[in-house]
Design a protein around this motif. Structure first.
Motif: not given
Lengths: 265, 110
Positions: A215-216, A221-223, A232-233, A179-181
């Protein structure tokens, strides 16, 4: 920022609690729900639709029940004057795609930085779903809150997730790293000219429209909220989602936003 | 759609939408262009209200690959800006940040 400090994060957590309770009890108890937002109603609606063995205890409040029934009916044609865009399936057929978004483009865009900003945001987010998720079903819904002066939109798909899209392209990332990429702008198509869609949408949303994004994707996860808050989560099993959920909340902005001030150069 | 000998004008707003969003729509457009007899294609952007970077990027890729001669007309200013932005991106591909990210575990407050 802790996950539950975000409005969208809290709504998603409510969904997780209802879903996990339903898995244990085979009952989806909505009786105590005081209101729905797209961030919890969209995944709830899809969960109920795909788990027919789970019985639903409807909301006690007649107002909430009425809203729940309208939204989950999935009407195709919606007036731009409606305060909602019910849960609608995103068509696989390429020829129906642009037309499917037309009611959304007309949906209060004058209050969301102008039609150009709103259309860019929605278009890029939905194109991302088509390009990367390999979904068989995907849905979108929107709700505007004129008194609270914001609009919330959710998009969900049952595809291979962002992790899966990278894996398909030969990258081995865990869910959160994938997700981070994606958010840093790495394209699953291995093309450095691509990968701008998500990063530019988030820039426009958070910096240009002062909005919030959740975003999940599986356990990632990301907020993003406002100019500088991006977190990020690791969602863990309890809060994971098969596929990908993208939710945005934007406060009303009556001025026209020049999208080119915010798009990644 | 207007035909003049080996030239044809395609109104993008009629063929696709006033709001151009999807890469696959570009691919469909170019498949259609390939199926035409005409070799000179004029894509008319009159009435286009918005365009995503993804649409503009895919359009430029497909145009570059196309065998037929394709020219644009009536491009609204905002759409022109998007094509210019995408061309600049193509000339200067950026590096992906390698900075480590901070990751929090989600704990339910219920």
């Amino acid at each position: 920022m802790e996950f539950n400090e975000s409005d969208l994060g809290r709504e998603y957590l409510k969904f997780c609690q209802l879903r996990n309770n339903a898995h244990h009890t085979k009952k989806m108890d909505l009786s105590n729900i005081d209101w729905f937002y797209p961030t919890n109603l969209l995944p709830l609606g899809i969960f109920i639709k795909t788990n027919r063995d789970i019985s639903v205890i409807p909301p006690s409040s007649s107002e909430v029940l009425s809203f729940y029934n309208i939204i989950t009916k999935g009407k195709r044609h919606v007036s731009s004057r409606s305060s909602y865009h019910p849960i609608a399936e995103i068509p696989l057929d390429a020829h129906q795609r642009e037309r499917m978004l037309e009611p959304l483009y007309a949906f209060e865009s004058d209050y969301i930085g102008g039609r150009n900003a709103f259309a860019y945001l929605i278009g890029e987010l939905v194109d991302n779903v088509y390009q990367h998720s390999s979904f068989s079903t995907a849905y979108i819904m929107a709700q505007k809150y004129p008194k609270k002066r914001f609009i919330e939109i959710s998009i969900i798909d049952n595809g291979i997730s962002i992790h899966g899209a990278f894996k398909k392209a030969g990258f081995e990332f865990d869910d959160t790293t994938a997700l981070s990429e994606a958010i840093k702008g790495r394209s699953t198509k291995r093309d450095r000219e691509r990968g701008f869609g998500l990063i530019s949408s988030i820039n426009l949303l958070t910096k240009g429209l002062d909005g919030e994004c959740l975003i999940v994707s599986r356990k990632g996860g990301f907020i993003a909220k406002g100019e500088d808050k991006q977190t990020f989560y690791n969602m863990g099993e309890y809060h994971a989602l098969n596929g990908t959920l993208i939710c945005i909340r934007v406060s009303y902005i009556t001025k026209t936003v020049n999208i080119y001030d915010y798009l990644e150069q | 759609m207007t035909t003049l000998s080996s030239e044809i004008v395609l109104r993008i707003a009629d063929i696709i939408s006033e709001n151009l969003a999807f890469r696959d729509s570009v691919d469909n457009l170019f498949s259609y262009i390939d199926s035409l007899e005409e070799t000179n294609i004029i894509t008319d952007f009159l009435g286009i209200k918005s365009i995503t970077g993804s649409f503009a990027h895919q359009y430029l890729i497909n145009k570059k690959k196309a065998i037929k001669h394709i020219t644009e007309r009536n491009i609204p200013l905002d759409v022109k800006k998007m094509f210019e932005l995408v061309e600049r991106r193509n000339l200067n591909p950026r590096e992906i940040s390698t900075e480590p990210i901070e990751v929090l575990d989600v704990v339910s407050s219920f």
